[in-house]
Design an enzyme around this catalytic site. Structure first.
Site, PDB file in Angstrom:
ATOM      1  N   GLY A  17       0.815  -1.215   0.000  1.00 23.45           N
ATOM      2  CA  GLY A  17       0.000   0.000   0.000  1.00 23.45           C
ATOM      3  C   GLY A  17       0.845   1.261   0.000  1.00 23.45           C
ATOM      4  CG  PHE A  20      -2.331   9.739   3.316  1.00 26.83           C
ATOM      5  CD1 PHE A  20      -1.679  10.921   3.013  1.00 26.83           C
ATOM      6  CD2 PHE A  20      -3.635   9.570   2.860  1.00 26.83           C
ATOM      7  CE1 PHE A  20      -2.301  11.912   2.281  1.00 26.83           C
ATOM      8  CE2 PHE A  20      -4.268  10.558   2.133  1.00 26.83           C
ATOM      9  CZ  PHE A  20      -3.604  11.738   1.835  1.00 26.83           C
ATOM     10  N   GLY A  21      -0.065   6.038   4.748  1.00 23.05           N
ATOM     11  CA  GLY A  21       0.773   5.326   5.712  1.00 23.05           C
ATOM     12  C   GLY A  21       1.968   4.670   5.051  1.00 23.05           C
ATOM     13  CB  VAL A  85      -1.282  -7.766  -1.931  1.00 24.15           C
ATOM     14  CG1 VAL A  85      -1.118  -8.769  -0.797  1.00 24.15           C
ATOM     15  CG2 VAL A  85       0.063  -7.134  -2.289  1.00 24.15           C
ATOM     16  CD  GLU A 176     -14.384  18.046   2.833  1.00 24.11           C
ATOM     17  OE1 GLU A 176     -13.706  18.707   3.609  1.00 24.11           O
ATOM     18  OE2 GLU A 176     -13.943  17.069   2.215  1.00 24.11           O
ATOM     19  CG  ASP A 305      -8.094   4.540   6.689  1.00 23.79           C
ATOM     20  OD1 ASP A 305      -7.700   5.282   7.605  1.00 23.79           O
ATOM     21  OD2 ASP A 305      -8.751   4.950   5.709  1.00 23.79           O
ATOM     22  CB  ALA A 321      -4.579  11.750   5.825  1.00 26.31           C
TER      23      ALA A 321
END
Ligand SMILES: Cc1cc2nc3c(=O)[nH]c(=O)nc-3n(C[C@H](O)[C@H](O)[C@H](O)COP(=O)(O)OP(=O)(O)OC[C@H]3O[C@@H](n4cnc5c(N)ncnc54)[C@H](O)[C@@H]3O)c2cc1C
Length: 445
Positions: A17, A20-21, A85, A176, A305, A321
């Site tokens: 992945g 962000f992480g 994956v 939003e 997440d 995030a």
């Protein structure tokens, strides 16, 4: 670590992945003594907080996404693999990614989350969510097509149905989206049509809880509701969706006829818990220890997440995030420390506050005791989002687009794409309802 020829090899960190992480972890391990392999099923890193602007024709996909290879091109120890994956072989310590088996010494799982329909997965085809670039361009197509179809629709009931837009979920994404769709009809498209008046479009934001933006202070929720109503959005609180189909949603005994439903109501973690045979919470997030390791697996971290990690207050950390980024930085530091024979204190999340924007010049912000609303909050929101975007080009383009939208009310990316060969009457909802895969609709798995 040694190779068969006896020479030492670098410890191999595999990251699944590049969100962000994962990307933060990869960048923190760049130019280190580790060999890093970063696997993602997309070739780009996506700035999800601005996806709703792609869905509502304010930004183009390339403005909020950057090629992963480009981001790590100077980090010679980071190798990128484009692959999906599907599992982890825990005995052999290998990641299974399509035709590849990638051996790891340390594994970081950062595969994020996807929409959840609370046991009603059949609603997905009527009420798509917003998670990927494909989702955003698909939603953009549906929203713009609804106006186009309404322009030539003779039946007044169907025309009304086409001009009703229902957004389910009153969290930041729903708020939003609702503001942006309302402004699209009221401003950007207002003079573009001849038979219909786009300003008559109804935008209905549906939330099951008693207020919007539940993680925020109630005063902020109230301010957000007021700001949305000033934009003409109808806010329905305490209204859970009982059914969704190709011509509307049912809220208890109430029914809203619409051809466009957007799902922003819930997420479920990626299936990583299954790959790892690990304990998960109700949202499928892997329960990790204070060091973000899977209990009993000293070589596997789960972050962002996909992880259920506790904050200092004993509550699970939110799926945002900054949590993912801070966790990515922490595990990289811990991997380095462990190799040097040291350890680190448990992960501790530093919460710098939350923001949500409403339309093109208002926002709400909460930073500890400080609460802001209106234009000042919007400025803060804009600066924060531009700062956190990856790539100088993206920052410049997004800032210019916002300035242009701000001055002219226009949205120049309102292109209906992905229709090659399709006829104008191929509204995505009925087509999906026929059992076909709607173009751009994310795979449920
Ligand atoms: C529409 C929207 C708006 C949001 N707005 C905000 C906001 O305003 N502020 C905020 O803080 N947060 C916001 N969030 C939440 C934030 O984006 C997430 O918390 C954050 O992205 C989590 O980071 P992550 O690294 O865990 O996962 P992600 O960033 O989602 O990254 C996961 C990565 O894993 C890859 N992947 C997944 N499965 C596989 C697989 N099987 N094989 C290979 N690769 C895989 C994906 O392609 C992706 O690149 C928003 C989210 C969405 C969807």
């Amino acid at each position: 670590m040694s190779r068969r020829d006896g020479t030492a090899r670098s410890p191999h960190v595999v990251i699944i992945g590049a969100g962000f992480g994962g990307l933060t972890a990869a960048k923190a391990l760049a130019k280190s003594g580790f060999a890093v392999t970063l696997i993602d099923r997309h070739n780009y890193h996506l700035f999800q907080p601005l996806l709703y602007q792609v869905a509502t024709a304010a930004l183009s996909p390339a403005d909020i996404a950057s090629p992963i290879r480009g981001i790590v091109r100077r980090d010679r120890n980071v190798n990128v693999i484009l692959a999906n994956v599907s599992g982890v072989d825990l005995d052999r310590r290998e990641v299974i990614a399509e035709d590849h088996r990638i051996a790891y010494d340390t594994l970081i799982v950062a595969t994020g989350a996807q929409h959840a329909y609370f046991g009603h997965d059949d609603w997905a085809k009527y009420a798509p969510g917003l998670k990927t670039i494909d989702d955003a361009t698909y939603l953009r197509r549906r929203v713009l097509l609804a106006f186009e179809k309404a322009e030539t629709e003779a039946d007044p009931d169907e025309r009304r149905r086409l001009l009703n837009f229902v957004i389910v979920g009153g969290g930041p994404t729903g708020v939003e989206l609702a503001g942006a769709v309302a402004e699209l009809g009221k401003r950007a498209l207002a003079s573009d049509f001849r038979a219909i008046d786009p300003r008559q479009a109804r935008v209905i934001l549906v939330e099951a809880a008693a207020r919007l933006l539940t993680p925020f202070d109630p005063s902020i929720s109230e301010a957000a509701k007021r700001a949305l109503e000033q934009l003409g959005v109808e806010v329905r609180l305490g209204a859970g969706v009982a059914a969704a189909d190709c011509s509307g949603v049912s809220l208890g005994n109430d029914r809203i006829e619409t051809r466009t439903i957007v799902w922003a109501a819930g997420v479920v973690a990626s299936p990583a818990g299954r790959w790892l045979g690990a304990e998960t919470d109700r949202s499928g997030r892997v329960v990790v220890g204070p060091d973000l390791l899977v209990p009993g697996r000293p070589d596997i971290f789960v972050i962002g997440d996909t992880a259920h990690a506790l904050g200092t207050d004993g509550k699970p950390l939110p799926g945002v995030a900054p949590v993912a980024k801070q966790q990515g930085g922490y595990v990289a530091a811990l991997i380095k420390a462990r190799t040097a024979g040291r350890t680190l204190p448990p992960f501790r999340y530093r919460d710098f506050g939350s923001l949500a924007t409403i339309g093109r010049k208002r926002a709400v912000a909460q930073m500890g005791a400080l609460k802001l609303e209106g234009f000042l909050a919007w400025l803060l929101w804009s600066v924060a989002h531009i700062y956190f975007l990856i790539g100088f080009r993206n920052r410049i383009v997004v800032a210019m687009n916002w300035a242009w939208n701000y001055i002219t009310f226009q949205r120049w990316t309102r292109l209906i794409t992905g229709m090659s060969g399709a006829r104008m009457d191929a509204m995505p909802t009925p087509r999906a309802a026929d059992g076909q895969r709607a173009p751009g609709l994310r795979d449920a798995a």
